[in-house]
Design a protein around this motif. Structure first.
Motif, PDB file in Angstrom:
ATOM      1  N   MET A   1       9.089  16.349  43.038  1.00 38.00           N
ATOM      2  CA  MET A   1      10.108  15.379  42.701  1.00 38.00           C
ATOM      3  C   MET A   1       9.476  14.286  41.856  1.00 38.00           C
ATOM      4  N   LYS A  55      18.740  14.898  34.396  1.00 42.55           N
ATOM      5  CA  LYS A  55      18.429  14.680  35.805  1.00 42.55           C
ATOM      6  C   LYS A  55      19.453  15.411  36.689  1.00 42.55           C
ATOM      7  N   TYR A  56      20.730  15.343  36.331  1.00 39.54           N
ATOM      8  CA  TYR A  56      21.766  16.015  37.105  1.00 39.54           C
ATOM      9  C   TYR A  56      21.569  17.531  37.062  1.00 39.54           C
ATOM     10  N   LYS A  58      18.813  19.244  36.668  1.00 40.98           N
ATOM     11  CA  LYS A  58      17.679  19.603  37.519  1.00 40.98           C
ATOM     12  C   LYS A  58      18.056  19.504  38.991  1.00 40.98           C
ATOM     13  N   HIS A  59      18.908  18.556  39.326  1.00 39.19           N
ATOM     14  CA  HIS A  59      19.358  18.412  40.714  1.00 39.19           C
ATOM     15  C   HIS A  59      20.231  19.597  41.136  1.00 39.19           C
ATOM     16  N   GLY A  62      18.538  22.791  41.669  1.00 39.21           N
ATOM     17  CA  GLY A  62      17.615  22.842  42.792  1.00 39.21           C
ATOM     18  C   GLY A  62      16.173  22.556  42.428  1.00 39.21           C
ATOM     19  N   GLU A  64      15.057  19.420  41.286  1.00 41.50           N
ATOM     20  CA  GLU A  64      14.721  18.044  41.620  1.00 41.50           C
ATOM     21  C   GLU A  64      15.803  17.450  42.501  1.00 41.50           C
ATOM     22  N   ARG A  65      15.381  16.745  43.520  1.00 45.85           N
ATOM     23  CA  ARG A  65      16.344  16.067  44.393  1.00 45.85           C
ATOM     24  C   ARG A  65      16.574  14.660  43.882  1.00 45.85           C
ATOM     25  N   ILE A  66      17.795  14.183  43.988  1.00 44.64           N
ATOM     26  CA  ILE A  66      18.119  12.810  43.635  1.00 44.64           C
ATOM     27  C   ILE A  66      18.232  12.041  44.944  1.00 44.64           C
ATOM     28  N   PRO A  67      17.367  11.054  45.148  1.00 48.38           N
ATOM     29  CA  PRO A  67      17.469  10.273  46.386  1.00 48.38           C
ATOM     30  C   PRO A  67      18.840   9.623  46.495  1.00 48.38           C
TER      31      PRO A  67
END
Length: 74
Positions: A1, A55-56, A58-59, A62, A64-67
Motif C-alpha cells: 500500500m 487510485k480508485y 487500483k483500489h 484489489g 491498493e487499499r484506500i484507508p
C-alpha cells in the motif's frame, strides 16, 4: 500500500497494470466506470487518467487499499 497524495500515471503504467491483472481493456474500463475507448486513450496517451481515477482503479482491482479516513476526507 502506498501513502501520500495520488499521482497521475503515465500511459505505460496504465497498460502494465491492466496486463499484470490479466484484464482486457473492456474489463479494466468497466472497473473504473468508463468505456473501452476511454481506457484505450489512457493507455495510448491520448487522454490522461486523473490521479483520483488511478487510485480508485487500483483500489477496485484489489491492488491498493484506500484507508477509510482518506476515502471520507475526499
Amino acid at each position: 500500500m502506498t501513502t501520500g497524495e495520488p499521482r497521475v500515471p503515465v500511459p505505460a503504467e496504465v497498460l502494465q497494470a491492466r496486463q499484470a491483472l490479466g484484464l482486457t481493456q473492456a474489463e479494466a474500463a468497466a472497473l473504473l466506470g468508463v468505456d473501452r475507448v476511454t481506457w484505450a486513450r489512457y493507455e495510448a496517451g491520448g487522454r490522461a487518467m486523473s490521479a483520483v481515477e488511478w487510485k480508485y482503479f487500483k483500489h477496485v482491482a484489489g491492488v491498493e487499499r484506500i484507508p477509510f479516513r482518506a476515502a471520507v476526507a475526499g
